[in-house]
Design a protein around this motif. Sequence first.
Motif, mmCIF file in Angstrom:
data_model
loop_
_atom_site.group_PDB
_atom_site.id
_atom_site.type_symbol
_atom_site.label_atom_id
_atom_site.label_comp_id
_atom_site.label_asym_id
_atom_site.label_seq_id
_atom_site.Cartn_x
_atom_site.Cartn_y
_atom_site.Cartn_z
ATOM 1 N N GLU A 1 -1.918 -0.748 -10.650
ATOM 2 C CA GLU A 1 -2.932 -1.698 -11.106
ATOM 3 C C GLU A 1 -2.274 -2.964 -11.631
ATOM 4 O OE1 GLU A 1 -6.689 -3.220 -11.916
ATOM 5 O OE2 GLU A 1 -6.129 -1.418 -10.767
ATOM 6 N N THR B 1 -6.341 2.141 -7.021
ATOM 7 C CA THR B 1 -6.148 0.749 -7.439
ATOM 8 C C THR B 1 -6.287 -0.172 -6.235
ATOM 9 O OG1 THR B 1 -3.749 0.778 -7.075
ATOM 10 C CG2 THR B 1 -4.531 1.448 -9.256
ATOM 11 N N HIS B 2 -6.827 -1.333 -6.474
ATOM 12 C CA HIS B 2 -6.890 -2.423 -5.486
ATOM 13 C C HIS B 2 -7.403 -1.930 -4.134
ATOM 14 C CE1 HIS B 2 -4.972 -5.074 -8.384
ATOM 15 N NE2 HIS B 2 -4.154 -4.064 -8.654
ATOM 16 N N GLY B 3 -8.547 -1.268 -4.179
ATOM 17 C CA GLY B 3 -9.148 -0.747 -2.969
ATOM 18 C C GLY B 3 -9.762 -1.812 -2.074
ATOM 19 N N VAL C 1 0.843 -1.198 0.000
ATOM 20 C CA VAL C 1 0.000 0.000 0.000
ATOM 21 C C VAL C 1 0.878 1.248 0.000
ATOM 22 C CG1 VAL C 1 -1.847 1.286 1.163
ATOM 23 C CG2 VAL C 1 -1.797 -1.218 1.304
ATOM 24 N N SER D 1 -9.037 6.133 -3.459
ATOM 25 C CA SER D 1 -8.390 4.859 -3.755
ATOM 26 C C SER D 1 -8.409 4.663 -5.262
ATOM 27 C CB SER D 1 -9.122 3.711 -3.058
ATOM 28 O OG SER D 1 -8.620 2.465 -3.507
ATOM 29 N N THR E 1 -1.882 -1.240 -3.938
ATOM 30 C CA THR E 1 -2.925 -0.271 -3.644
ATOM 31 C C THR E 1 -2.343 1.136 -3.659
ATOM 32 O OG1 THR E 1 -4.129 -1.867 -2.277
ATOM 33 C CG2 THR E 1 -4.656 0.467 -1.963
ATOM 34 N N ARG F 1 -8.276 -3.715 -0.275
ATOM 35 C CA ARG F 1 -7.506 -3.809 0.976
ATOM 36 C C ARG F 1 -7.980 -2.796 2.024
ATOM 37 N NH1 ARG F 1 -2.818 -4.336 -2.702
ATOM 38 N NH2 ARG F 1 -2.057 -6.489 -2.570
#
Length: 281
Positions: free
Chosen positions: A254, A273-275, A238, A271, A259, A277
């Motif tokens: 991405e 990308t890859h939210g 992150v 957020s 994230t 988490r």
Amino acid sequence: MGRVARRWRVQRMTARGVVGAPEDQLAGEEPLEVRLHGTPFTVTMRTPGDDFDLIAGFLVSEGLVRDGEQIARMDYRSGIGATGERDYNVVDVRLAPGTPLPDPSAQRNVYTSSSCGVCGTASIEAVRTVPPYDVGADRCTVRLDHLLALPDRLRDRQLLFDRTGGVHAAGLFTPADGGQEPDLVCVREDVGRHNAVDKVIGWALREGRLPVKGAVLQVSGRASFELVQKAAMAGIPVLSAVSAPSALAVDLGEELGLTVVGFNRGTQLNSYTHGHRLVPA
């Protein structure tokens, strides 16, 4: 070292002219030449201090090392000149036996400024490095209230910024037991945002913490491509920034499963990308 900041007399002015002559404190900025086995490798502009962390993190970011034991020695001895005085702007690095030296094409052809972490690379291909860790497989989660608190927690530890107002900061937050707020384990400051991140990653390497699973890298500025790449090279899943990410940073996050968080200002964030988490309190 006393070169981290220095005093300077200024003229304070309003529209009517000079109203005072106080002393200001300026953030230090000096060149650091990095040599590998005595051969010049790169020159970077940085704020003096935590130089060995900076170099270790830079070597991780460049994909040259991934374990602290791969660095056999770092010292300033190669900077001793004819007068016998030591030059603290020259560091020689000796890699451990069996650790490959970089291809000559990887050598930085010009110095790296404090505002650019990839300047001087010999080719476009050399800008991209392949992370040794799969950050996309990190199943960590971060509570949103904890994440929103990180900029203020980092700001409270920005001591050089308090003195000068002229440096960036990066902080490494690792998971705590029992659902508590993440632990702030390392803070570094520098005139270059990429240097601050390299100093944090270098600290983690030297402490034997790579990959830093479940961690959040909080930065005081924007999220650029190079910072996303550096986080991935350290296995950090992150990256949170108080300002905007670039389009290329979002694309890379991405792709790698990292994230990317921007505009984290304490009350809300974006957020990109890859939210998955990020979870409610």
